[in-house]
Design an enzyme around this catalytic site. Sequence first.
Site, PDB file in Angstrom:
ATOM      1  N   GLY A  11       0.821  -1.216   0.000  1.00  0.00           N
ATOM      2  CA  GLY A  11       0.000   0.000   0.000  1.00  0.00           C
ATOM      3  C   GLY A  11       0.848   1.256   0.000  1.00  0.00           C
ATOM      4  N   LEU A  63       1.392   3.694   2.292  1.00  0.00           N
ATOM      5  CA  LEU A  63       2.292   3.853   3.437  1.00  0.00           C
ATOM      6  C   LEU A  63       3.228   2.656   3.551  1.00  0.00           C
ATOM      7  CD1 LEU A  63       3.195   5.202   6.126  1.00  0.00           C
ATOM      8  CD2 LEU A  63       1.285   4.033   7.237  1.00  0.00           C
ATOM      9  N   ASP A  85       1.579  -8.958   1.823  1.00  0.00           N
ATOM     10  CA  ASP A  85       0.363  -8.324   1.313  1.00  0.00           C
ATOM     11  C   ASP A  85      -0.495  -9.400   0.692  1.00  0.00           C
ATOM     12  OD1 ASP A  85      -0.036  -5.019   0.494  1.00  0.00           O
ATOM     13  OD2 ASP A  85      -1.492  -6.474  -0.241  1.00  0.00           O
ATOM     14  N   ILE A  86      -1.788  -9.098   0.542  1.00  0.00           N
ATOM     15  CA  ILE A  86      -2.676 -10.039  -0.162  1.00  0.00           C
ATOM     16  C   ILE A  86      -2.470  -9.885  -1.669  1.00  0.00           C
ATOM     17  CG2 ILE A  86      -4.711  -8.514  -0.284  1.00  0.00           C
ATOM     18  CD1 ILE A  86      -6.283 -11.119   0.681  1.00  0.00           C
ATOM     19  N   ASP A 102      -3.006 -13.082   3.851  1.00  0.00           N
ATOM     20  CA  ASP A 102      -4.343 -12.542   4.109  1.00  0.00           C
ATOM     21  C   ASP A 102      -4.460 -12.408   5.628  1.00  0.00           C
ATOM     22  OD1 ASP A 102      -6.989 -12.113   4.628  1.00  0.00           O
ATOM     23  OD2 ASP A 102      -7.747 -13.805   3.447  1.00  0.00           O
ATOM     24  N   TYR A 160     -15.527   3.067   8.182  1.00  0.00           N
ATOM     25  CA  TYR A 160     -14.073   3.098   8.411  1.00  0.00           C
ATOM     26  C   TYR A 160     -13.779   3.720   9.785  1.00  0.00           C
ATOM     27  CZ  TYR A 160      -9.209   4.667   7.424  1.00  0.00           C
ATOM     28  OH  TYR A 160      -7.855   4.910   7.446  1.00  0.00           O
ATOM     29  N   LYS A 192     -12.038   2.194  13.188  1.00  0.00           N
ATOM     30  CA  LYS A 192     -10.862   2.807  13.819  1.00  0.00           C
ATOM     31  C   LYS A 192     -11.113   3.084  15.309  1.00  0.00           C
ATOM     32  CE  LYS A 192      -8.004   2.706  10.373  1.00  0.00           C
ATOM     33  NZ  LYS A 192      -6.924   1.708  10.396  1.00  0.00           N
TER      34      LYS A 192
HETATM   35  C1  AKB Z   1      -8.744   7.978   3.986  1.00  0.00           C
HETATM   36  O1  AKB Z   1      -8.956   8.988   3.302  1.00  0.00           O
HETATM   37  O2  AKB Z   1      -9.559   7.057   4.134  1.00  0.00           O
HETATM   38  C2  AKB Z   1      -7.423   7.888   4.732  1.00  0.00           C
HETATM   39  C3  AKB Z   1      -7.533   8.383   6.125  1.00  0.00           C
HETATM   40  C4  AKB Z   1      -7.689   9.816   6.394  1.00  0.00           C
HETATM   41  O3  AKB Z   1      -7.472   7.606   7.053  1.00  0.00           O
HETATM   42  N1  AKB Z   1      -6.419   8.589   4.010  1.00  0.00           N
END
Ligand code: AKB
Length: 318
Positions: free
Chosen positions: A11, A13, A34-35, A51, A141, A145
Amino acid sequence: MSKILITGACGQLGSELTTELRKIHGTDNVIASDIREANDQIGDGPFEHLDVMDKARIEEVIEKYNITVIYHLAALLSANAEKNIELAWKLNMDGLLNVLNIAREKNLERIFWPSSIAVFGPDAPKNDTPQNTATNPTTVYGITKVAGEQWCAYFYNKFGVDVRSLRYPGLIGYKSLPGGGTTDYAVDIYHKALAGETFSCFLEEDAALPMMYMSDAVKATIDLMQVPEENVKVRTSYNVAAISFNPAEIADSIIKQLPGFEIEYAPDYRQEIASSWPDSIDDSAARSDWGWKHEFDLDKMTVDILENLPIIIEKAES
Ligand code: AKB
């Protein structure tokens, strides 16, 4: 001697962190995984197809290389997560829990896991969002987190797993493309500018977001992983900040270098995600606990990218 495993190494990063960690620890001591297939950006060195939802396979790789430290980066980012909420939950949560459980069972030395400014939703203050405030994210997302941060703190407090984390802002680099994030526009824009094309932005012109140049992000990550355990006082995840700008401001920064550059706006579903996130972040805890300091502002980053991206493009085309 630490033996490091990086998940999600192909990815945006992951590829830069792999390169930097190999410089510090030696190529053979950093195992990229990585997958996806290995790509050119991660360079030569050990690579495993992995995975992260498969705990037995992670254990196999850990035993094969005697891994002591994991940078667990594999995840679905915000925009892609909205398109596949079940997969986002499964990948982002099961992957993290697999890594944390393995760290506990095998007594691993240290874990890094990336959180994000996406933990914050509309209830958080928009400007200088504090380390501790209402989070209440409105994206899947962000939900993963917030939950992930709580798991990290839980595993540290209950089982002594030394897991460390940063709430990354949007990360901007020229070496590889991001995939599926809301802040990705701030990478694409440089590619279009160099190609002499008008950039069509999927966010509104005044959609300010916290951002960071990749070399600062890599430095923050390595710095946090190197400080003594007692300096890491936040065991959920640290706010880290560098720059904050909106699409009109990054376009102006590019125009200073490439005067003919043009941007137009065609906001889509990602604007709603961006609107729910902070404009800027207060990272004073990171600055005082372990000395975090960024180097790149917007114009310095623009100059650096416009100087180096053509070399990367030329290499890829040859
Ligand atoms: C995203 O845009 O999903 C990421 C983040 C801010 O975690 N770059």
